[in-house]
Design an enzyme around this catalytic site. Structure first.
Site, PDB file in Angstrom:
ATOM      1  CE  LYS A 214      -3.906   2.044   2.246  1.00 14.81           C
ATOM      2  NZ  LYS A 214      -4.893   1.865   3.309  1.00 14.81           N
ATOM      3  CE  LYS A 268      -6.258   1.523  -0.648  1.00 13.58           C
ATOM      4  NZ  LYS A 268      -6.858   1.384   0.661  1.00 13.58           N
TER       5      LYS A 268
END
Ligand code: PBG
Length: 346
Positions: A214, A268
């Site tokens: 992330k 992500k």
């Protein structure tokens, strides 16, 4: 055109067969049937995880400014949405809550409440639509008064205490019926700790989808509006999310999650990080997912609303790109729209 001119043009044309050795890539592209025949990647409804926002109350469906077509749904409305998704063949939902502001505190203690918004929604969805998978995020950010994913002490996001808290929260989410726990907080050691906590509580069949890589991204803007953290967040998340400049570090971080027992990996944001999707798939061969985040959704919708792009085609092309990059599936706000199109195509 006179004959002389045509001859001159023909002579001016390069010897393409000489150049290519008679190989012509366009032969396979000449008609729809051959394009279909040689197509390498396909998007199907099976690839879609629908990300939805939850709101307190009942019969609530609140629009989100920067995400046209996306709403915050009260639990009853979320159940209806889950029914629609299941009927379209979407395998799973991922839920994110807009927790009431006066329930937020320094440590995000509401995450430990069995009857909180997230857990209520999970239980209601699993009761009414048992065939759809429910994926829940265990990060603290929707629950903290400062919008961070962890517990904040003296200006620092404290790792180990946060891991203890989200491990307990993961068990509570599993108790409510969550099928997959998806920790998005990027604390060190969280995957192993959550796995142990789930197993000790008898939740051997509850999986973990790690938000393995992330990035500290600006693409999360509309999400923070949607869950009401935009105005709260002090500072940024760069002491725990990955620097967008780093690919090798992302692979190392994912490797730890694999060792600690993650069942699935996620990248992500999505489209700006396709290289990471491919790297993780090649390195680990794990089920790999991309999260096409709120800012990606907003950009496509905004350009389409202005008539600057064909929104439907760009949506489908962006989703297909994840498959090409090695993803098994995509968490996306477009899931319902894309599933409708895929089902129409048959
Ligand atoms: C935080 C979290 C974020 C998103 C989901 N969970 C990022 C953030 O607010 O920092 C972003 C999702 C999106 O942008 O669609 N745990």
């Amino acid at each position: 055109m006179d004959k002389k001119l045509i001859n001159e043009r023909a002579q001016a044309a390069p010897d393409v067969d000489g150049i290519t050795g008679h190989r012509r890539m366009r032969r396979n592209r000449k008609a729809e049937w051959t394009r279909r025949l040689v197509r390498e990647n396909h998007l199907s409804v099976d690839d879609l995880i629908w990300t939805i926002f939850l709101a307190p109350g009942s019969n609530v469906q609140e629009p989100i400014d920067a995400m046209p077509g996306v709403y915050r749904l009260s639990v009853d409305k979320a159940v209806e949405a889950a029914r629609r998704a299941a009927d379209l063949g979407i395998p799973a939902l991922a839920t994110f809550g807009n927790i009431e502001q006066d329930l937020r505190d320094e440590t995000g203690s509401n995450i430990l409440l069995a009857g909180n918004l997230i857990n209520q929604a999970t239980a209601a969805i699993k009761a009414a639509v048992p065939e759809i998978g429910v994926i829940t995020d265990v990060a603290l950010d929707p629950f903290t008064s400062h919008g961070h994913d962890g517990i904040l002490r003296d200006g620092e996001i404290v790792n180990d205490e946060t891991v203890a808290q989200i491990s307990r929260a993961a068990v509570i989410q599993a108790d409510a019926g969550s099928d997959i726990i998806a920790p998005s907080d990027m604390m060190d050691g969280r995957i192993g700790a959550i796995r142990r906590a789930l197993d000790e509580a008898g939740h051997h069949n509850v999986g973990i989808m790690s938000y393995a890589t992330k990035f500290a991204s600006a693409y999360y803007g509309p999400y923070r509006e949607a869950i009401g953290t935009a105005g709260l967040l002090k500072g940024d998340k760069r002491t725990y999310y990955i620097d967008p400049a780093n690919a090798a570090e992302a692979v190392r971080d994912a490797a730890l999650d694999v060792e600690e027992g993650a069942d699935m990996l996620m990248v992500k944001p999505g489209l700006p990080y396709l290289d990471i999707c491919r790297a993780l798939k090649d390195a680990f061969g794990m089920p790999t997912f991309a999260y096409q985040v709120s800012g990606e959704y907003a950009m496509i919708k905004a350009a389409a609303a202005n008539g600057w792009i064909d929104g439907e085609r760009v949506m489908m092309e962006s989703l297909l790109a994840f498959k090409r990059a090695g993803c098994d599936g995509i968490l996306t706000y477009f899931a319902l729209e894309a599933a409708e199109i895929l089902n129409r195509r048959g």
